[in-house]
Design an enzyme around this catalytic site. Sequence first.
Site, PDB file in Angstrom:
ATOM      1  N   SER A 153       1.151  -1.014  -0.032  1.00 36.18           N
ATOM      2  CA  SER A 153       0.324  -0.302   0.257  1.00 36.18           C
ATOM      3  C   SER A 153       1.006   1.439  -0.418  1.00 36.18           C
ATOM      4  CB  SER A 153      -1.083   0.347   1.593  1.00 36.18           C
ATOM      5  OG  SER A 153      -1.167   1.610   1.777  1.00 36.18           O
ATOM      6  N   GLU A 202      -0.229   3.737   1.463  1.00 37.05           N
ATOM      7  CA  GLU A 202       0.412   4.309   3.057  1.00 37.05           C
ATOM      8  C   GLU A 202       1.748   3.861   3.435  1.00 37.05           C
ATOM      9  OE1 GLU A 202      -1.473   6.136   5.520  1.00 37.05           O
ATOM     10  OE2 GLU A 202      -2.968   6.145   4.088  1.00 37.05           O
ATOM     11  N   TYR A 244      -1.640   0.457  10.356  1.00 40.16           N
ATOM     12  CA  TYR A 244      -2.073  -0.203   8.921  1.00 40.16           C
ATOM     13  C   TYR A 244      -0.633  -0.349   8.202  1.00 40.16           C
ATOM     14  CZ  TYR A 244      -3.647  -0.598   4.031  1.00 40.16           C
ATOM     15  OH  TYR A 244      -4.298  -1.416   2.443  1.00 40.16           O
TER      16      TYR A 244
END
Length: 317
Positions: free
Chosen positions: A122, A124, A146
């Site tokens: 991701s 992120e 996460y």
Amino acid sequence: MRIALVTGVSGQDGSYAAELLLGQGYRVIGTVRSIDRVRASPTPLLEQIELLQWNLLDQRELVRILSFYRPAEIYNFAAYSSGEGMYDHPLEIAEINGLSVARILEAIREVDCGIRFCQASSAEMFGAASDSPQSESTRFAPRSPYGAAKVYAHSMIDIYRQRYGVFACSAILFNHESPRRGLGFVTRKITHTAAKIKLGLAEDLALGNLEARRDWGFAGDVVRAMWMMLQEPQAGDCVVATGQTHSVREFCEAAFRHLGLDYRDYVREDPSFYRPLEPIQLVGDTRKLRSIGWSPQIDFFQLVKMMVDEDMGHLST
Ligand code: GDP
């Protein structure tokens, strides 16, 4: 017939991946957390694949599954998804989004190092990165449990590649949307509520920061990139993005315009939807992705229209 194993097959990305693989002639084995839950809402896709219930914590069961089916490829989508829940349950997120990937790599090593593996990593992971656009060599600076769990998984992929020669790839996915996106994500919240407004089922749409920008791609294009990564001669990591950003405001404008409405008449900013921490401009450097021959089939405006049309279809029946 080549066999592909898709974890998290009932989610947005897993279902697009399964469709793509079926279309390419694979036999698709899909794993889900609960077969009963999936059977409660059957879809035509799920009837075309072989469904298995697999608890991500059960390492021995995974070894049995791999030994029995001997898949050529594994696509891993089973995880907590991003969004507002990224800060909740940090330990479970570490376990599921991080450690489970190490379990899959360990099972591959034990059963057959020739099984190719692609992980849904991701953007992120970049979090508070200082460079923009972000490429495969941008330093990670995750800001959420996460993102941190995804960095751990990404690192283990590199380690298994280097140390054991496993054909393991990390696809660094930027935001990717579709009519199957959950309603908690801003894109689907917009298209679903805009369709409700058009049908007289809602009056307005409350959103947070309208100026937030994202690199929004189509989930179907993203899983095709992951498949292409596994067809390459060498395993590696790749940013999967469009390379272009749009704001939440632009998304609203396009969605309402498609319905013949002006978003300014319906959208209001509600501070309760503001995020305390927004990442820096997340936009992917797509040079490596394009060098393997990928290009998106659905652009931003087609994506918005597809999502609005599908929501109109569901809500009017
Ligand atoms: P994310 O990139 O995984 O956080 O995906 P989201 O779709 O949840 O959010 C994308 C961006 O939209 C973020 O910058 C949010 O701050 C912004 N945003 C603005 N209003 C909303 C809203 O009402 N809901 C959500 N989820 N995001 C919103």
